[in-house]
Scaffold this motif. Sequence first.
Motif, PDB file in Angstrom:
ATOM      1  N   ASN A 112       0.850  -1.182   0.000  1.00  0.00           N
ATOM      2  CA  ASN A 112       0.000   0.000   0.000  1.00  0.00           C
ATOM      3  C   ASN A 112       0.893   1.242   0.000  1.00  0.00           C
ATOM      4  O   ASN A 112       1.826   1.343   0.804  1.00  0.00           O
ATOM      5  N   HIS A 113       0.590   2.167  -0.911  1.00  0.00           N
ATOM      6  CA  HIS A 113       1.424   3.360  -1.078  1.00  0.00           C
ATOM      7  C   HIS A 113       1.550   4.177   0.226  1.00  0.00           C
ATOM      8  O   HIS A 113       2.640   4.652   0.570  1.00  0.00           O
ATOM      9  N   MET A 114       0.440   4.308   0.957  1.00  0.00           N
ATOM     10  CA  MET A 114       0.473   5.113   2.182  1.00  0.00           C
ATOM     11  C   MET A 114       1.296   4.419   3.280  1.00  0.00           C
ATOM     12  O   MET A 114       2.002   5.068   4.051  1.00  0.00           O
ATOM     13  N   GLY A 116       3.753   2.594   2.591  1.00  0.00           N
ATOM     14  CA  GLY A 116       5.107   2.887   2.104  1.00  0.00           C
ATOM     15  C   GLY A 116       5.609   4.215   2.664  1.00  0.00           C
ATOM     16  O   GLY A 116       6.747   4.316   3.123  1.00  0.00           O
ATOM     17  N   HIS A 117       4.744   5.237   2.659  1.00  0.00           N
ATOM     18  CA  HIS A 117       5.154   6.541   3.205  1.00  0.00           C
ATOM     19  C   HIS A 117       5.574   6.406   4.674  1.00  0.00           C
ATOM     20  O   HIS A 117       6.550   7.019   5.101  1.00  0.00           O
ATOM     21  N   VAL A 118       4.827   5.622   5.452  1.00  0.00           N
ATOM     22  CA  VAL A 118       5.185   5.434   6.873  1.00  0.00           C
ATOM     23  C   VAL A 118       6.539   4.718   6.956  1.00  0.00           C
ATOM     24  O   VAL A 118       7.418   5.092   7.733  1.00  0.00           O
ATOM     25  N   MET A 303       8.672  12.631  -0.418  1.00  0.00           N
ATOM     26  CA  MET A 303       7.782  12.610  -1.584  1.00  0.00           C
ATOM     27  C   MET A 303       7.791  11.196  -2.164  1.00  0.00           C
ATOM     28  O   MET A 303       8.615  10.365  -1.797  1.00  0.00           O
ATOM     29  N   ASP A 304       6.879  10.939  -3.116  1.00  0.00           N
ATOM     30  CA  ASP A 304       6.752   9.591  -3.679  1.00  0.00           C
ATOM     31  C   ASP A 304       8.086   9.051  -4.190  1.00  0.00           C
ATOM     32  O   ASP A 304       8.794   9.740  -4.934  1.00  0.00           O
ATOM     33  N   ASN A 305       8.397   7.829  -3.794  1.00  0.00           N
ATOM     34  CA  ASN A 305       9.633   7.182  -4.249  1.00  0.00           C
ATOM     35  C   ASN A 305       9.501   5.678  -4.058  1.00  0.00           C
ATOM     36  O   ASN A 305       8.697   5.216  -3.241  1.00  0.00           O
TER      37      ASN A 305
HETATM   38 ZN    ZN Z   1       2.506   9.596  -1.941  1.00  0.00          ZN
END
Ligand code: ZN
Length: 338
Positions: A112-114, A116-118, A303-305
């Motif tokens: 899950n992208h979010m 991933g942010h965590v 940021m997104d990576n």
């Molecule tokens: Zn993002």
Amino acid sequence: MSDFNILAIETSCDDTSVAVVDSEYRVLANLTSTQDIHQQYGGVVPELASRLHIKYLMPLVADCLKKAGITIKDIDAVAVAINPGLIGSLLVGTSFAKSLAYSLSKPLIAVNHMLGHVYANKLTHPHLVPPYLALVVSGGHTELVFFSNQREFKIVGRTQDDAAGEAFDKIAKLLGLGFPGGPIIDKLASEGNPQFVKFPRGMNKKDNYNFSFSGLKTAVLNYLEDKDPEYIKEHLADIAASAQMAIVEPLVTKTLRFARNNNIMYVVLAGGVSANSLLRRLMQEETANISANLYYPDLQYCMDNAAMIGAAAVDKYKNGDFASLDLNPFPTKGLRVV
Ligand code: ZN
Ligand code: KG4
């Protein structure tokens, strides 16, 4: 010494990103191709984004392996961001990851992208483990989440309308600044007076942990409407600083309110807005006041990576939590353990 290497792919919006992350959360390479074409349309055109992901992915994987100093044979699993995001873009990344995993006979890992942010925090703080309170603030999401362990969490607060990053972007647009607005406002605000305009703080007084930013956007619009363009130009930094304070203050207040009420010792920032210098500074001061520890990702991983997707996949690999090859992206809002 590393036990395994993960090739991670992130194509949830308009950036194509590929990374290699090892079992110790070390980033061997993290490359991102940005898609400048969208700027002329003033926003991301989903179909164009999907097509460019197709074009960029293959060469990016080759460059990424080269930069990591390994070959495709050294890859032990392929991880991919599965949701949330633009469905066409996610489909390109997922199809690519499935084909690669199948051809290499290696496991596939859905992230899950979010989440991933965590997990971007793990790239800087590999020993960070729950329980912690995470403020997840990006362009599409604003959620306050209590993680009791790595697989279990409870969303304790969320935005009722716009996301924090969306508020930065929309206000930047009203001020005639570029996109994405967050970093531009952040920089401009450093020269401005945050008390110059007292913009409303959404839901600050309400005794809950939710947020609201759409009223602020309207307040900025109304403020600008009856002002002389010269005056706005002269006070641009002050207006930007005031708007930034009106976004950041409720984020800090609500996070600290939950932390205080629940004896939280660890607070984690995640998502693009976690790059914000005022948010970092105020959060640092306030968490110190209650003797809690604050963590945020290195700027390059806010940021997104793809490296953050790789970091989340490390734990999934260790748990043998693999996806089947009939995996498909599906629309969802926010954080979930896929
Ligand atoms: Zn993002
Ligand atoms: O997490 P992210 O890269 O993408 C999404 O998943 O949405 O977040 C992008 C958002 C944008 O709204 C951008 O304006 C905001 O993060 N952002 C910032 C800063 N850097 C990026 N907002 C405030 N201050 C910053 N320094």
